[in-house]
Design an enzyme around this catalytic site. Structure first.
Site, PDB file in Angstrom:
ATOM      1  N   GLY A  34       0.231  -0.974   6.763  1.00  0.00           N
ATOM      2  CA  GLY A  34      -0.163  -0.742   8.325  1.00  0.00           C
ATOM      3  C   GLY A  34      -0.972  -2.220   8.655  1.00  0.00           C
ATOM      4  O   GLY A  34      -1.196  -2.893   8.015  1.00  0.00           O
ATOM      5  N   ASP A  35      -1.790  -2.089   9.816  1.00  0.00           N
ATOM      6  CA  ASP A  35      -2.618  -3.000  10.320  1.00  0.00           C
ATOM      7  C   ASP A  35      -3.755  -3.390   9.448  1.00  0.00           C
ATOM      8  O   ASP A  35      -4.130  -4.412   9.158  1.00  0.00           O
ATOM      9  CB  ASP A  35      -3.093  -2.660  11.752  1.00  0.00           C
ATOM     10  CG  ASP A  35      -1.770  -2.864  12.660  1.00  0.00           C
ATOM     11  OD1 ASP A  35      -1.050  -3.811  12.648  1.00  0.00           O
ATOM     12  OD2 ASP A  35      -1.844  -2.059  13.600  1.00  0.00           O
ATOM     13  N   GLY A  36      -4.211  -2.199   8.753  1.00  0.00           N
ATOM     14  CA  GLY A  36      -5.307  -2.273   8.086  1.00  0.00           C
ATOM     15  C   GLY A  36      -5.125  -2.824   6.696  1.00  0.00           C
ATOM     16  O   GLY A  36      -5.856  -3.706   6.165  1.00  0.00           O
ATOM     17  N   GLU A  87      -9.726  -0.771  10.777  1.00  0.00           N
ATOM     18  CA  GLU A  87     -10.837  -0.194   9.635  1.00  0.00           C
ATOM     19  C   GLU A  87     -12.242  -0.370  10.174  1.00  0.00           C
ATOM     20  O   GLU A  87     -12.313  -1.277  11.240  1.00  0.00           O
ATOM     21  CB  GLU A  87     -10.445  -1.453   8.564  1.00  0.00           C
ATOM     22  CG  GLU A  87      -9.246  -1.187   7.997  1.00  0.00           C
ATOM     23  CD  GLU A  87      -8.906   0.012   7.169  1.00  0.00           C
ATOM     24  OE1 GLU A  87      -9.746   0.571   6.489  1.00  0.00           O
ATOM     25  OE2 GLU A  87      -7.728   0.724   7.280  1.00  0.00           O
ATOM     26  N   ASP A  91      -2.640 -19.687  21.356  1.00  0.00           N
ATOM     27  CA  ASP A  91      -3.163 -20.456  22.722  1.00  0.00           C
ATOM     28  C   ASP A  91      -4.683 -20.622  22.438  1.00  0.00           C
ATOM     29  O   ASP A  91      -5.547 -21.110  23.221  1.00  0.00           O
ATOM     30  CB  ASP A  91      -3.040 -19.624  23.930  1.00  0.00           C
ATOM     31  CG  ASP A  91      -3.730 -18.226  23.950  1.00  0.00           C
ATOM     32  OD1 ASP A  91      -4.357 -17.692  22.726  1.00  0.00           O
ATOM     33  OD2 ASP A  91      -3.805 -17.422  25.018  1.00  0.00           O
ATOM     34  N   ASN A  95       0.887  -0.983   0.033  1.00  0.00           N
ATOM     35  CA  ASN A  95      -0.010  -0.132  -0.076  1.00  0.00           C
ATOM     36  C   ASN A  95       0.796   1.198  -0.069  1.00  0.00           C
ATOM     37  O   ASN A  95       1.605   1.639   0.913  1.00  0.00           O
ATOM     38  CB  ASN A  95      -0.779   0.093   1.228  1.00  0.00           C
ATOM     39  CG  ASN A  95      -1.764   1.160   1.279  1.00  0.00           C
ATOM     40  OD1 ASN A  95      -1.715   2.234   0.468  1.00  0.00           O
ATOM     41  ND2 ASN A  95      -2.759   1.127   2.359  1.00  0.00           N
ATOM     42  N   ASN A 129      -4.954  -6.659   7.300  1.00  0.00           N
ATOM     43  CA  ASN A 129      -6.115  -6.943   7.533  1.00  0.00           C
ATOM     44  C   ASN A 129      -6.812  -7.360   5.884  1.00  0.00           C
ATOM     45  O   ASN A 129      -7.334  -8.479   5.915  1.00  0.00           O
ATOM     46  CB  ASN A 129      -7.071  -5.868   8.294  1.00  0.00           C
ATOM     47  CG  ASN A 129      -8.636  -6.460   8.515  1.00  0.00           C
ATOM     48  OD1 ASN A 129      -9.510  -6.296   7.482  1.00  0.00           O
ATOM     49  ND2 ASN A 129      -8.674  -7.291   9.454  1.00  0.00           N
ATOM     50  N   THR A 184       1.405   3.467  10.509  1.00  0.00           N
ATOM     51  CA  THR A 184       1.468   4.431  11.378  1.00  0.00           C
ATOM     52  C   THR A 184       1.696   3.760  12.845  1.00  0.00           C
ATOM     53  O   THR A 184       2.842   3.903  13.456  1.00  0.00           O
ATOM     54  CB  THR A 184       0.226   5.432  11.364  1.00  0.00           C
ATOM     55  OG1 THR A 184       0.331   6.062  10.267  1.00  0.00           O
ATOM     56  CG2 THR A 184       0.626   6.217  12.593  1.00  0.00           C
ATOM     57  N   SER A 215       0.400   3.969   2.782  1.00  0.00           N
ATOM     58  CA  SER A 215       0.565   3.772   4.445  1.00  0.00           C
ATOM     59  C   SER A 215       1.392   4.507   4.855  1.00  0.00           C
ATOM     60  O   SER A 215       2.694   4.912   4.352  1.00  0.00           O
ATOM     61  CB  SER A 215       0.827   2.391   4.482  1.00  0.00           C
ATOM     62  OG  SER A 215      -0.298   1.483   4.030  1.00  0.00           O
TER      63      SER A 215
END
Length: 303
Positions: free
Chosen positions: A65-67, A277, A216, A9, A70, A93, A12
């Site tokens: 990033g995390d988005g 998101e 776990d 991306n 995802n 970020t 980002s």
């Protein structure tokens, strides 16, 4: 030669990944991979692209990033690609999940060497109302910051932009009246916010769930109870210090199932957030898919 799909991306974080692309390609190719690039340019194109690629790739790598991670995760899960190991080059970020994997978020070359030099490990992921998340499902105050924050403001101040925006929301905070059901029972509580975490952190708070493990078979639930506004500051200070689990206004649970129902009438408060998101509206049913995907990580501690 092994095949690797690199999805990135370019928007980002501070948009600097393009300057690291050549060195990443060099490391990945030197590690024996035939690299196929995909540059995301518009909403929806990552999942669309993953619906069309062959299923014989040896690795899929997500840079963003995390988005972005995802979106790649959901594209993999929805298109029969979950057997392919996932590599991460953090360039967003916050990069919360990459930080938990002990990846160097400011060193793309290092992250590429992890992909070429280590074996992937199976990890858990969450599923909420048919959507998948790798790090967190959240609701309440602070949970929609990453969606509403101005992109230039975020790029200029980095993760501190989240904190500033969060402080702006506190005076107008309303608790969410919720019914929370786990595999062990149910209870009702007014919460300013909740997080269902796979890793230990979210929003650049890296130790929200100190007992968290990504293999776990459980998620960690963290909820902040309704309290006078003046006491919210103390709760946030405890979070900064890592002492929040001893605060009586904090709920901390571990389970493999959460059903969260919103009992209020204000529909503006009824939306969740997954991995930064927009997520589904309440009610949400969260289950754990144990060791559902393989990722490249860089730590020796218990997962």
């Amino acid at each position: 030669m092994k095949k690797l799909k690199l999805i990135y991306n370019p928007f980002s974080g501070n948009k600097s990944f393009k300057f690291d692309l050549d060195i990443c390609l060099n490391v990945l190719q030197s590690g024996g991979y035939d690299v196929h690039l995909f540059r995301s340019s518009q909403r929806g194109d990552i999942e669309s692209h993953l619906s069309e690629i062959p299923k014989d790739y040896d690795v899929i790598v997500a840079s963003g990033g995390d988005g972005t991670i995802n979106l790649v995760l959901n594209g993999m899960m929805n298109n029969g690609l979950s057997h392919i190991p996932l590599g991460i080059i953090p360039s967003g970020t916050a990069n919360d999940f990459a930080s938990f994997l002990n990846l160097k978020v400011d060193d793309p070359e290092f992250c590429c060497r992890i992909i070429t030099g280590k074996k992937p490990k199976k990890i858990d992921i969450g599923c909420v109302n048919g959507k998948y998340f790798i790090n967190v499902c959240a609701g309440g105050v602070l949970s929609n910051i990453s969606q509403n924050i101005d992109a230039d403001f975020k790029n200029a101040l980095g993760k501190f932009a989240y904190y500033i925006k969060g402080l702006e929301q506190i005076p107008e905070t309303k608790p969410l009246p919720l019914k929370i059901t786990t595999s062990k029972g149910s209870f009702k509580e007014g919460l300013y916010m909740f997080l269902v975490l796979n890793s230990a952190g979210a929003g650049s708070f890296l130790n929200l769930a100190p007992q968290a493990s990504i293999s776990d078979g459980k998620m960690d639930f963290l909820g902040i109870k309704a309290m006078p506004v003046i006491d919210i500051a103390k709760a946030l200070i405890d979070v900064f210090r890592g002492e929040h689990l001893y605060n009586e206004s904090i709920i901390y649970l571990q389970d493999n199932y959460f059903n969260i129902e919103y009992l209020g009438k204000d529909k503006k408060l009824a939306e969740t957030n997954i991995d930064g998101e927009a997520g589904p509206f309440f009610p949400v049913e969260i289950t754990v898919l144990s060791k559902a995907v393989k990722v490249f990580e860089n730590f020796n501690k218990k997962m």
